[in-house]
Scaffold this active site. Structure first.
Site, PDB file in Angstrom:
ATOM      1  CG  ASP A  60      12.311  -7.443   2.354  1.00  0.00           C
ATOM      2  OD1 ASP A  60      12.493  -7.501   1.132  1.00  0.00           O
ATOM      3  OD2 ASP A  60      11.264  -8.237   2.900  1.00  0.00           O
ATOM      4  CG  ASP A  66       9.163   0.410   1.064  1.00  0.00           C
ATOM      5  OD1 ASP A  66       8.642   1.172   0.000  1.00  0.00           O
ATOM      6  OD2 ASP A  66       9.808  -0.619   0.646  1.00  0.00           O
ATOM      7  NE  ARG A  85      10.606  -3.736   4.130  1.00  0.00           N
ATOM      8  CZ  ARG A  85      10.739  -2.924   3.067  1.00  0.00           C
ATOM      9  NH1 ARG A  85      10.090  -2.761   2.095  1.00  0.00           N
ATOM     10  NH2 ARG A  85      11.839  -1.931   3.325  1.00  0.00           N
ATOM     11  NE  ARG A 131       3.656  -5.409   1.648  1.00  0.00           N
ATOM     12  CZ  ARG A 131       5.205  -5.443   1.240  1.00  0.00           C
ATOM     13  NH1 ARG A 131       5.959  -4.801   1.628  1.00  0.00           N
ATOM     14  NH2 ARG A 131       5.423  -6.784   0.583  1.00  0.00           N
ATOM     15  CG  HIS A 161       5.111  -0.072  -2.505  1.00  0.00           C
ATOM     16  ND1 HIS A 161       6.532  -0.964  -2.594  1.00  0.00           N
ATOM     17  CD2 HIS A 161       4.548  -0.099  -1.255  1.00  0.00           C
ATOM     18  CE1 HIS A 161       6.544  -1.467  -1.231  1.00  0.00           C
ATOM     19  NE2 HIS A 161       5.502  -0.833  -0.677  1.00  0.00           N
ATOM     20  CB  CYS A 248      12.699   0.312  -3.484  1.00  0.00           C
ATOM     21  SG  CYS A 248      11.311  -0.016  -4.647  1.00  0.00           S
TER      22      CYS A 248
END
Ligand code: CIR
Length: 253
Positions: A60, A66, A85, A131, A161, A248
């Protein structure tokens, strides 16, 4: 105004990225072409773009937004909520040392993915999501205050998100969809409503006056155009398959 952006080329391992979309496995070759168009769009808005090489160890890692929050005063390295991640941050920290002298870091038990953070001038809205947790948000607010900025938390239930469902387009205009339309803290903005059946288009970015948005959302396009913005559309279908959107794919600063 933004001057620079950082992006990361998607690796072949993107086919193993986290996904809840249920619309198929990304085609890597097509994703690469779409990534190139995305970079061209950022450049067309006047940004100097640093393109990082693919990192196959992290499926990712093309979703660079992020792993860091970039402000005028400091960079904050996050601690992603998705365990797979967490290792993405080390490489980003190294890169950001080329651009920032003030670098802060979120630590356990704080978890944050900066797709949950929306900048409105000197204030940052932080979504509490699967998250991003309360401890992480509190650390972010502490860092922001240290450098004369501020932050506040927003609860969210329906989306991955915060910025999956809203985008600040400057000039007091907020693109919003679903659960965000009625949030009291956003009522001071001029809300540009995105239809539920085009919800993916609520994730756009304002870059130096232009709005970069996903291709294929005619109602959203009309709404944004009617608000007076020049628009660049980019096809990001392969990233949608991994729950990722326009914001993103870059860090803008
Ligand atoms: C993930 O689930 O972490 C990635 N597949 C997608 C991340 C999207 N990033 C974002 O919305 N800021």
């Amino acid at each position: 105004m933004f001057k620079k952006a950082i992006v990361r080329t998607p690796g072949k391992s993107m086919v193993n990225g986290i996904s809840t979309a249920g619309i198929g496995i990304p085609d890597h070759q097509l994703a690469l072409r779409q990534h190139a168009s995305y970079i061209e769009a950022l450049k067309a808005c006047g940004l100097e773009v640093t393109v990082l090489p693919a990192d196959e160890a992290f499926p990712d890692s093309t979703f660079v937004e992020d792993v860091a929050l970039l402000t005028k005063e400091c960079a904050i390295i996050t601690n992603p909520g998705a365990d797979s991640r967490r290792g993405e941050t080390a490489a980003m920290k190294k890169i950001l040392q080329n651009f920032y002298t003030n670098i802060e870091e979120v630590h356990e038990p704080g978890r944050v993915e900066a797709g949950d953070i929306m900048m409105v001038g000197e204030h940052f809205y932080i979504g509490l999501s699967e998250r991003t947790n309360q401890q992480g948000a509190a650390q972010i607010i502490g860092f922001l205050q240290k450098y004369g900025m501020s932050g506040s938390v927003v609860t969210l239930e329906e989306v991955l998100h915060l910025k999956t469902g809203i985008a600040y387009l400057e000039k007091n205009n907020l693109l919003a969809c679903g659960e965000f339309l009625a949030k009291p803290e956003f009522q001071k903005f001029n809300i540009l409503e995105i239809d539920n059946n085009e919800s993916y288009a609520a994730n756009c970015i304002w870059v130096n006056g232009t709005v970069i948005m996903p291709q294929g959302y005619p109602k959203a396009r009309k709404t944004i155009a009617n608000a007076g913005y020049p628009i660049i559309e980019v096809d990001v279908s392969e990233y949608k398959k991994l729950d990722g959107g326009i914001s993103c794919l870059s860090l803008r600063f």
